[in-house]
Design a protein around this motif. Structure first.
Motif, short mmCIF file in Angstrom:
data_model
loop_
_atom_site.label_atom_id
_atom_site.label_comp_id
_atom_site.label_asym_id
_atom_site.label_seq_id
_atom_site.Cartn_x
_atom_site.Cartn_y
_atom_site.Cartn_z
N GLY A 1 0.69 -1.33 -0.14
CA GLY A 1 0.06 -0.08 -0.12
C GLY A 1 0.85 1.40 0.09
O GLY A 1 0.23 2.14 0.05
N GLN A 2 2.09 1.25 -0.30
CA GLN A 2 3.00 2.29 -0.44
C GLN A 2 2.65 3.06 -1.39
O GLN A 2 2.33 2.88 -2.43
CB GLN A 2 4.60 1.77 -0.24
N ASN A 3 3.40 4.31 -1.44
CA ASN A 3 3.02 5.49 -2.39
C ASN A 3 4.03 5.43 -3.40
O ASN A 3 5.40 5.83 -2.99
CB ASN A 3 2.89 6.83 -1.80
N TRP A 4 3.95 4.66 -4.39
CA TRP A 4 5.41 4.73 -5.41
C TRP A 4 4.78 5.10 -6.82
O TRP A 4 5.43 5.53 -7.70
CB TRP A 4 5.13 3.31 -5.57
N MET A 5 3.55 6.13 -6.73
CA MET A 5 3.18 6.86 -7.97
C MET A 5 3.79 8.15 -8.26
O MET A 5 3.64 8.52 -9.33
CB MET A 5 1.66 6.74 -8.00
N ASP A 6 4.06 9.01 -7.23
CA ASP A 6 4.28 10.11 -7.23
C ASP A 6 5.84 10.77 -7.75
O ASP A 6 5.87 11.84 -8.36
CB ASP A 6 4.29 11.00 -5.79
N ASN A 7 6.62 9.66 -7.74
CA ASN A 7 8.04 9.90 -8.22
C ASN A 7 8.29 8.96 -9.52
O ASN A 7 8.02 7.91 -9.62
CB ASN A 7 8.96 9.72 -7.21
N ILE A 8 8.63 9.74 -10.92
CA ILE A 8 8.72 8.98 -11.96
C ILE A 8 9.88 7.92 -11.96
O ILE A 8 9.75 6.71 -12.29
CB ILE A 8 9.22 9.92 -13.12
N TYR A 9 11.00 7.89 -11.19
CA TYR A 9 11.73 7.02 -11.04
C TYR A 9 11.36 6.16 -10.22
O TYR A 9 11.38 4.68 -10.50
CB TYR A 9 13.18 7.70 -10.30
N VAL A 10 10.69 6.35 -8.89
CA VAL A 10 10.43 4.97 -8.05
C VAL A 10 9.34 4.48 -8.88
O VAL A 10 9.00 3.00 -8.94
CB VAL A 10 9.73 5.70 -6.89
N ARG A 11 8.21 5.10 -9.61
CA ARG A 11 7.19 4.24 -10.33
C ARG A 11 7.92 3.47 -11.43
O ARG A 11 7.54 2.11 -11.59
CB ARG A 11 6.35 5.46 -11.11
N GLY A 12 8.78 3.77 -12.13
CA GLY A 12 9.65 3.08 -13.34
C GLY A 12 9.97 1.94 -12.54
O GLY A 12 9.73 0.70 -12.99
N LYS A 13 10.97 2.04 -11.44
CA LYS A 13 11.54 0.85 -10.72
C LYS A 13 10.44 -0.14 -10.13
O LYS A 13 10.57 -1.35 -10.18
CB LYS A 13 12.41 1.61 -9.73
N TYR A 14 9.34 0.48 -9.74
CA TYR A 14 8.39 -0.55 -9.04
C TYR A 14 7.67 -1.25 -10.40
O TYR A 14 7.53 -2.43 -10.04
CB TYR A 14 7.37 0.41 -8.68
N LEU A 15 7.32 -0.53 -11.28
CA LEU A 15 6.66 -1.16 -12.40
C LEU A 15 7.50 -2.32 -13.07
O LEU A 15 7.17 -3.34 -13.30
CB LEU A 15 6.02 -0.39 -13.49
N ALA A 16 8.62 -1.96 -13.16
CA ALA A 16 9.94 -3.30 -13.54
C ALA A 16 10.04 -3.99 -12.78
O ALA A 16 10.00 -5.23 -13.13
CB ALA A 16 11.45 -2.23 -13.50
N GLU A 17 10.27 -3.86 -11.54
CA GLU A 17 10.23 -5.10 -10.31
C GLU A 17 9.08 -5.92 -10.61
O GLU A 17 8.96 -7.07 -10.51
CB GLU A 17 10.51 -4.68 -9.21
N GLN A 18 7.50 -5.26 -10.65
CA GLN A 18 6.51 -5.89 -11.11
C GLN A 18 6.61 -7.07 -11.90
O GLN A 18 6.10 -8.32 -11.84
CB GLN A 18 5.43 -4.99 -11.08
N GLN A 19 7.22 -6.30 -13.18
CA GLN A 19 7.49 -7.48 -14.25
C GLN A 19 8.18 -8.68 -14.19
O GLN A 19 7.99 -9.55 -14.53
CB GLN A 19 7.92 -6.75 -15.37
N VAL A 20 9.27 -8.37 -13.18
CA VAL A 20 10.16 -9.37 -12.70
C VAL A 20 9.37 -10.39 -11.90
O VAL A 20 9.47 -11.65 -11.97
CB VAL A 20 11.73 -8.89 -12.07
N HIS A 21 8.61 -9.86 -10.78
CA HIS A 21 7.85 -10.66 -10.17
C HIS A 21 7.01 -11.65 -10.85
O HIS A 21 6.80 -12.90 -10.67
CB HIS A 21 7.09 -9.88 -9.11
N SER A 22 6.32 -11.19 -11.97
CA SER A 22 5.40 -11.59 -12.69
C SER A 22 6.15 -12.78 -13.35
O SER A 22 5.70 -14.18 -13.66
CB SER A 22 4.67 -10.84 -13.72
N ALA A 23 7.35 -12.46 -13.96
CA ALA A 23 8.01 -13.50 -14.68
C ALA A 23 8.54 -14.82 -13.82
O ALA A 23 8.39 -15.94 -14.15
CB ALA A 23 9.18 -12.87 -15.33
N ILE A 24 9.09 -14.49 -12.59
CA ILE A 24 9.20 -15.46 -11.65
C ILE A 24 7.96 -16.20 -11.43
O ILE A 24 8.15 -17.61 -11.43
CB ILE A 24 9.61 -14.64 -10.42
#
Length: 198
Positions: free
Chosen positions: A95-118
């Motif tokens: 439930g953390q705020n990851w949307m407000d910072n472009i860098y954090v948002r990109g790294k969050y969404l990238a890691e989300q892709q890796v979790h999905s691939a795992i």
């Protein structure tokens, strides 16, 4: 062998024959736009699409993916909570705020892709690194320190000869880049998919 490519391009910017002929055991994906306070939406594209491209390459080549993420995916707060929040290695979405910072948002969404691939069978590990600083071996810092906000903060404090009282109890992680790299290599066969390297 060094092969020039582009992590944000289809097939990593390689021609089809070369792309399909590469068979490697491990891919350490550290290519990212790391401007923490950028307003450039291209950083989001680089970090997310680049990771998707690396995942595709690992799938076709049979490589284990070692994805370099950031502890910043923990966000800066959990909206609606006034308690201290502990973000553990097994955590991702709390439930953390990851949307407000472009860098954090990109790294969050990238890691989300890796979790999905795992989840779909890719052999992968995620290393969340903290604030990288100069090498412990010789003190050498990155080639472009002018783009590093933390570097400017430390230089300002040094130039002023004072530190704000509000910083007196502030815990700051500092991870020498060479120590971080050694830790990531040492963890390559460790059990578990996510590691905090701080």
């Amino acid at each position: 062998s060094v092969i020039t490519g582009d992590v944000s391009a289809p097939q990593l910017g390689l021609d089809t024959a070369l792309y399909q002929s590469l068979h490697v055991e491990n891919v350490y994906h550290a290519a990212a736009d790391v401007r923490h306070y950028t307003t450039d939406p291209g950083a989001l594209q680089t970090n997310v699409q680049g990771t998707i491209g690396v995942i595709e390459f690992c799938r076709q080549s049979g490589a284990t993916l070692h994805h370099i993420s950031t502890i910043s995916v923990s966000g800066d707060s959990v909206p609606g909570s006034s308690q201290a929040i502990y973000f553990k290695e097994e955590d991702f979405e709390i439930g953390q705020n990851w949307m407000d910072n472009i860098y954090v948002r990109g790294k969050y969404l990238a890691e989300q892709q890796v979790h999905s691939a795992i989840s779909s069978g890719l052999d992968a590990k995620i290393y969340r690194v903290g604030r990288l600083v100069s090498r412990s071996s010789d003190g050498i810092f990155q080639r472009n320190p002018s783009g590093n906000t933390f570097y400017h903060l430390i230089r300002a404090i040094h130039a002023l000869g004072v530190i704000p009282a509000s910083f007196s109890d502030l815990l700051v992680d500092l991870t020498p880049v060479d120590v971080c790299a050694q830790a990531i290599v040492a963890l390559r066969r460790a059990a578990g998919p996510v590691f905090h390297v701080i």
